[in-house]
Design an enzyme around this catalytic site. Structure first.
Site, PDB file in Angstrom:
ATOM      1  N   TYR A 159     -12.759 -10.507  -5.643  1.00 23.60           N
ATOM      2  CA  TYR A 159     -11.597 -11.241  -5.133  1.00 23.60           C
ATOM      3  C   TYR A 159     -11.761 -12.979  -5.091  1.00 23.60           C
ATOM      4  O   TYR A 159     -12.512 -13.564  -4.529  1.00 23.60           O
ATOM      5  CB  TYR A 159     -11.719 -10.783  -3.517  1.00 23.60           C
ATOM      6  CG  TYR A 159     -11.567  -9.577  -3.178  1.00 23.60           C
ATOM      7  CD1 TYR A 159     -11.225  -8.609  -4.083  1.00 23.60           C
ATOM      8  CD2 TYR A 159     -11.968  -9.063  -1.882  1.00 23.60           C
ATOM      9  CE1 TYR A 159     -11.186  -7.327  -3.557  1.00 23.60           C
ATOM     10  CE2 TYR A 159     -11.692  -7.735  -1.585  1.00 23.60           C
ATOM     11  CZ  TYR A 159     -11.466  -6.817  -2.481  1.00 23.60           C
ATOM     12  OH  TYR A 159     -11.231  -5.485  -2.274  1.00 23.60           O
TER      13      TYR A 159
ATOM     14  N   LEU B 123      -1.562  -1.139   6.066  1.00 22.40           N
ATOM     15  CA  LEU B 123      -0.540  -1.284   6.853  1.00 22.40           C
ATOM     16  C   LEU B 123       0.884  -0.870   6.048  1.00 22.40           C
ATOM     17  O   LEU B 123       1.800  -1.029   6.587  1.00 22.40           O
ATOM     18  CB  LEU B 123      -0.207  -3.058   6.963  1.00 22.40           C
ATOM     19  CG  LEU B 123      -1.436  -3.541   7.785  1.00 22.40           C
ATOM     20  CD1 LEU B 123      -1.222  -5.130   7.730  1.00 22.40           C
ATOM     21  CD2 LEU B 123      -1.046  -3.184   9.269  1.00 22.40           C
TER      22      LEU B 123
END
Length: 289
Positions: A69, A216
């Protein structure tokens, strides 16, 4: 304020990784702290630091990241924001992906590379041992026993406490467990995407943590007048909160890790731990998939 609203994440319950590492079930995923395509620095570094600190204030004690990341940016941010770490904070990281640019990922599972990944993550995170180290992807070009053997050796040396996998099938989990104990699986799973339903069921049977990434996502399910929209209205909650609450109700082994780069969004996400769904609501939301 009450304890539940001060530290809402505690209401999500606990799960013991590997039987000896208790964490609150609602965690935080740190990929979105980096630039677009998980590449480069965040647009607002001070806000990224505030997000990490606020997550811990709200009760998060499981933060998931990866050396890819940024690359490296997310791990550096975690150390900058939170070191020295709270005693109960578990930082889970991953290795085995190289980066060539925004949104580009290439698995590399050579043992010497995985060892380097672990050593560098230890340095960036300022840790002596990584509590949960996950193989980001199985590299099809390298024998599985060599990839897991490298992580097993690092565990035996005390540099890793527990080992997990990411984006795997039931068969791959079973094959991996012939070489080393696996305490967690991190797969794409949410209200709108259930391709890993069999993996979740397997994890539940075996007592393995199931960490859904992209938790989500609701797709078209959050449309006006739909089951998710109606349930959210009844609870005075957002569709995203209902999506997280559903995951928490789905199975006691599920540990969602919603990510965001904004404090306001973080606070909204973590309030999902306070949403209690009825059995009928869980069933109706499950049926949407």
């Amino acid at each position: 304020m009450t304890e539940s609203t001060d530290r809402p994440v505690a209401a999500s319950g606990t799960f013991s990784l590997g039987g000896d590492l208790p964490v609150h079930r609602l965690g935080y995923g740190a990929m979105r702290l980096t630039g677009k395509g998980a590449w480069g620095e965040p647009a607002d570094r001070p806000e990224a630091v505030r997000v990490l600190r606020r997550a811990v204030e709200l009760g998060v004690n499981l933060i998931d990241t990866a050396d890819s990341y940024g690359p490296f940016v997310s791990e550096d941010l975690i150390a900058e924001a939170l070191h020295p770490y709270p005693a109960d904070l578990v930082i889970a990281t991953k290795g085995g992906f190289t980066r060539q640019g925004p949104g580009q990922w290439q698995p590399v599972g050579r043992p010497e590379y995985l060892r380097q990944c672990v050593e560098m993550s230890l340095r960036r995170l300022r840790l002596e041992r990584i509590d949960l180290y996950q193989l980001h992807r199985i590299d099809a070009k390298v024998p599985l026993d060599e990839q897991l053997g490298a992580l097993r050796d690092l565990r035996d040396e005390g540099k890793i406490r527990h080992i997990g996998l990411s984006e795997v099938t039931v068969e791959e989990v079973a094959a991996a467990r012939e070489h080393v104990e696996i305490v967690s699986v991190q797969n794409l799973y949410n209200l709108a995407s259930r391709k890993s339903e069999d993996v979740l069921a397997h994890c539940a049977e075996q007592g393995i943590a199931f960490i859904p990434w992209f938790p989500l996502a609701t797709g078209k399910l959050a449309g006006p007048g739909g089951v998710l929209d109606e349930a959210a209205a009844r609870h005075g909650a957002s569709p995203a909160q209902l999506a997280l609450a559903w995951l928490l109700h789905r199975s006691p082994v599920v540990l969602p890790i919603p990510g965001t780069s904004k404090v306001a969004h973080l606070e909204d996400n973590l309030a999902a731990a306070l949403v209690t769904l009825t059995g009928d609501e869980v069933g109706r939301l499950t049926a949407l998939g």
